[in-house]
Scaffold this motif. Structure first.
Motif, mmCIF file in Angstrom:
data_model
loop_
_atom_site.group_PDB
_atom_site.id
_atom_site.type_symbol
_atom_site.label_atom_id
_atom_site.label_comp_id
_atom_site.label_asym_id
_atom_site.label_seq_id
_atom_site.Cartn_x
_atom_site.Cartn_y
_atom_site.Cartn_z
ATOM 1 N N UNK A 410 7.472 81.743 -2.417
ATOM 2 C CA UNK A 410 6.511 82.834 -2.433
ATOM 3 C C UNK A 410 5.961 82.982 -3.852
ATOM 4 N N UNK A 411 4.656 83.292 -3.965
ATOM 5 C CA UNK A 411 4.020 83.431 -5.268
ATOM 6 C C UNK A 411 3.806 84.921 -5.566
ATOM 7 N N UNK A 425 -1.387 75.592 -1.444
ATOM 8 C CA UNK A 425 -0.930 76.939 -1.121
ATOM 9 C C UNK A 425 -1.579 77.427 0.154
ATOM 10 N N UNK A 426 -0.978 78.454 0.751
ATOM 11 C CA UNK A 426 -1.561 79.099 1.924
ATOM 12 C C UNK A 426 -1.136 80.560 1.916
ATOM 13 N N UNK A 431 1.000 87.208 2.387
ATOM 14 C CA UNK A 431 1.907 86.626 1.392
ATOM 15 C C UNK A 431 1.436 85.222 1.054
ATOM 16 N N UNK A 432 1.345 84.925 -0.228
ATOM 17 C CA UNK A 432 0.909 83.603 -0.662
ATOM 18 C C UNK A 432 2.123 82.698 -0.851
ATOM 19 N N UNK A 433 2.054 81.503 -0.297
ATOM 20 C CA UNK A 433 3.131 80.516 -0.391
ATOM 21 C C UNK A 433 2.597 79.267 -1.074
ATOM 22 N N UNK A 530 14.116 79.914 -2.191
ATOM 23 C CA UNK A 530 13.404 78.641 -2.070
ATOM 24 C C UNK A 530 13.607 78.125 -0.647
ATOM 25 N N UNK A 531 12.504 77.915 0.072
ATOM 26 C CA UNK A 531 12.554 77.535 1.486
ATOM 27 C C UNK A 531 12.412 76.025 1.676
#
Length: 566
Positions: A410-411, A425-426, A431-433, A530-531
């Protein structure tokens, strides 16, 4: 001693000759002739050395000595203890004792209170050696200073064949009071303490072999030979003793260091990291020590292994700080401490004094505080080897040839500037990832974004940190009804500064534990999830990262052991 009640009074009846001495009236030879060798002096000093006496007798001798030294100024006490007062004036000496080369000057018929030959102390000062420290009456300065230096740091046997170090703050107070009136005494004390520190360092280097680290990721340590694996485990044990919260009070050893309130949250060798080095005794200390044996028997096994090992490390830190002060005093003839009460203040690394008498937390009004040495601080907090420095955000790191684990983070809004491109990124549910690679380089963990074209095999560093300061866990196994196979690693960063690495979110600020004008060294915990794609991917990343963390902790611990043995 300071009486607990008004009716607690101790009266000393002095002989006429001794009364003249204490009143400053010993101005002729007839008074000197009436004095005799003090029979108790030698007994007390032997008790301090632990020469065949019980622990209680040693404590009684020390507290008696300390109570006496509190009442006199430095110069008078030096004259009293080192035999340089009553016959220090040439005109008061017999004619055959005035010349240094006279045989009569060194006959063993001393009538000073300090013991030894009439002019032996001055003769010994010219020799400037410690070789007579164990010879009673050979050198008055050494005869007094050596037992006190021994009493400052002692070793006792523990469980599983180990030993533990104990630093005695009251003995350090007695040493400072006794020596500060004589430059030669301070120089002798500095040399003996330096030797004592070397012995303690060698002891600490071996202590980790008795510490169990089975619960701190040591299972991930692998080496080609059993000997190398044992060496890695020993290094990890040293790291565990110093940096992990293993003390009975729930703190780590480094959290026992004291920093000025204004310096908290910064890490600089220019700041002061202090410890208590001396304690002025009171009558209550005598009763406390009388009960010490029964308290010792109640110590749990857990406290006697890793907890006691951590205490030994802290005792070494106190000895280091005392030695630093003694070396400074010996260069300045006692400096500002020569004629002041040695309790209730803290000394900075630059020599300024901060009063602590108005505080009442844990004997601050009776204690003296001093910083540890800069070298020891650097050994604790700076990795003093030839490895490359911490990779900076924005720098390029090679991904080809490295084990790189694809992941997603996550950012946070405050970390947008760390990224150079939005192509990986998306945004989902607001939520920005960001897609990243988890990479390990030497002792560092790195999260890097792939370069724009993706063909160079390089990544751009987004954040990095010391592996030795990272803890990692896997999240719980999701229920069978979970819609996503994705799994995550729960990372926490144990920081020595208030600013966490990029992407890591700082938890609540640590509760500040005050002690007078100080706060205990604060530890700042920050977190990052961290995913990974699935359970298999997270398992691989977890095993690799745990192994790297264990290796980094082992290297840090062994580096400390190497510094102790130098």
């Amino acid at each position: 001693f300071q009486p607990a009640r008004e009716d607690d009074i101790c009266v000393f009846v002095l002989s006429p000759a001794l009364a003249y001495v204490l009143e400053g009236k010993a101005d002729n030879i007839s008074t000197i002739v009436k004095t005799r060798r003090n029979p108790y002096r030698r007994s007390i000093l032997r008790c301090l050395m632990g020469d065949g006496v019980s622990l209680h007798m040693k404590d009684l001798a020390l507290l008696t000595f300390d109570a006496a030294t509190q009442k006199f100024d430095g110069k008078f006490l030096a004259d009293l203890m080192f035999g340089s007062g009553m016959k220090s004036h040439r005109d008061e000496m017999p004619m055959d004792e005035r010349r240094v080369d006279s045989r009569s000057a060194y006959v063993d018929t001393d009538r000073n209170m300090g013991g030894g030959g009439n002019l032996e102390s001055r003769r010994a000062f010219k020799r400037d050696t410690l070789s007579h420290a164990n010879r009673v009456d050979s050198n008055p300065t050494q005869d007094v200073i050596a037992p006190l230096c021994v009493a400052v740091l002692t070793a006792s046997s523990g469980l599983e064949g180990s030993w533990s170090l104990a630093y005695d703050e009251i003995a350090a107070h007695t040493l400072l009071c006794t020596s500060r009136g004589s430059t030669r005494a301070m120089q002798a004390a500095a040399k003996l303490l330096s030797s004592r520190k070397g012995q303690a360092a060698s002891f600490l280097a071996k202590l980790p072999t008795h510490v169990d680290v089975s619960d701190v990721q040591s299972a991930f340590l692998k080496a080609p030979t059993i000997e190398e694996e044992d060496e890695m485990r020993t290094g990890m044990a040293m790291d565990h003793m110093v940096y992990d919260p293993v003390r009975v009070n729930g703190r780590s050893m480094i959290e026992e260091l004291l920093v000025r309130f204004k310096d908290r949250g910064n890490l600089s060798a220019q700041d002061d990291y202090s410890v208590p080095i001396s304690l002025e005794s009171t009558f209550s200390d005598l009763s406390d020590r009388a009960c010490y044996a029964s308290k010792e028997s109640e110590t749990t096994e857990d406290e006697s292994t890793i907890g006691e090992a951590s205490k030994s490390v802290f005792a070494f830190f106190q000895l280091d700080a005392l030695l630093r002060l003694m070396m400074e005093l010996s260069k300045t003839n006692g400096g500002t401490l020569r004629d002041r009460k040695l309790a209730g203040f803290a000394i900075s690394g630059k020599g300024s004094i901060l009063e602590t008498t108005k505080f009442r937390e844990r004997n601050t009004e009776r204690s003296l505080y001093h910083p540890i040495s800069t070298n020891l601080f650097c050994d604790l907090f700076y990795q003093g080897d030839s490895a490359p420095g911490l990779p900076e955000p924005g720098s390029v790191v090679a991904l080809v040839g490295s084990v790189a684990f694809p992941c997603v983070c996550e950012v946070p809004d405050n970390s947008e500037s760390l990224f150079t491109s939005n192509s990986a990124s998306l945004v989902a549910a607001g939520v920005k990832w960001q897609s990243l690679y988890l990479v390990f380089k030497g002792r560092y963990m790195i999260l890097a974004e792939p370069e724009k074209d993706g063909s160079s095999g390089n990544g751009r560093v987004v954040t990095s940190c010391e592996l030795a300061q990272v803890r990692v866990e896997k999240d719980p196994v999701p229920s069978s009804g979970s819609a996503s196979p994705a799994r995550r690693l729960l990372m926490s960063y144990v920081g020595f500064e208030s600013s966490p690495p990029g992407l890591f979110a700082l938890a609540d600020r640590p509760i500040e534990k005050f002690l007078g004008p100080f706060v205990h060294f604060p530890i700042f915990i920050s977190y990052l999830d961290v995913w990974f794609e699935d359970s298999h991917a997270v398992e691989q990343a977890y095993n690799a990262m745990s192994r790297k963390i264990a290796e980094a902790k082992s290297r840090r611990g062994n580096r400390l052991r190497a510094e102790f043995t130098i």
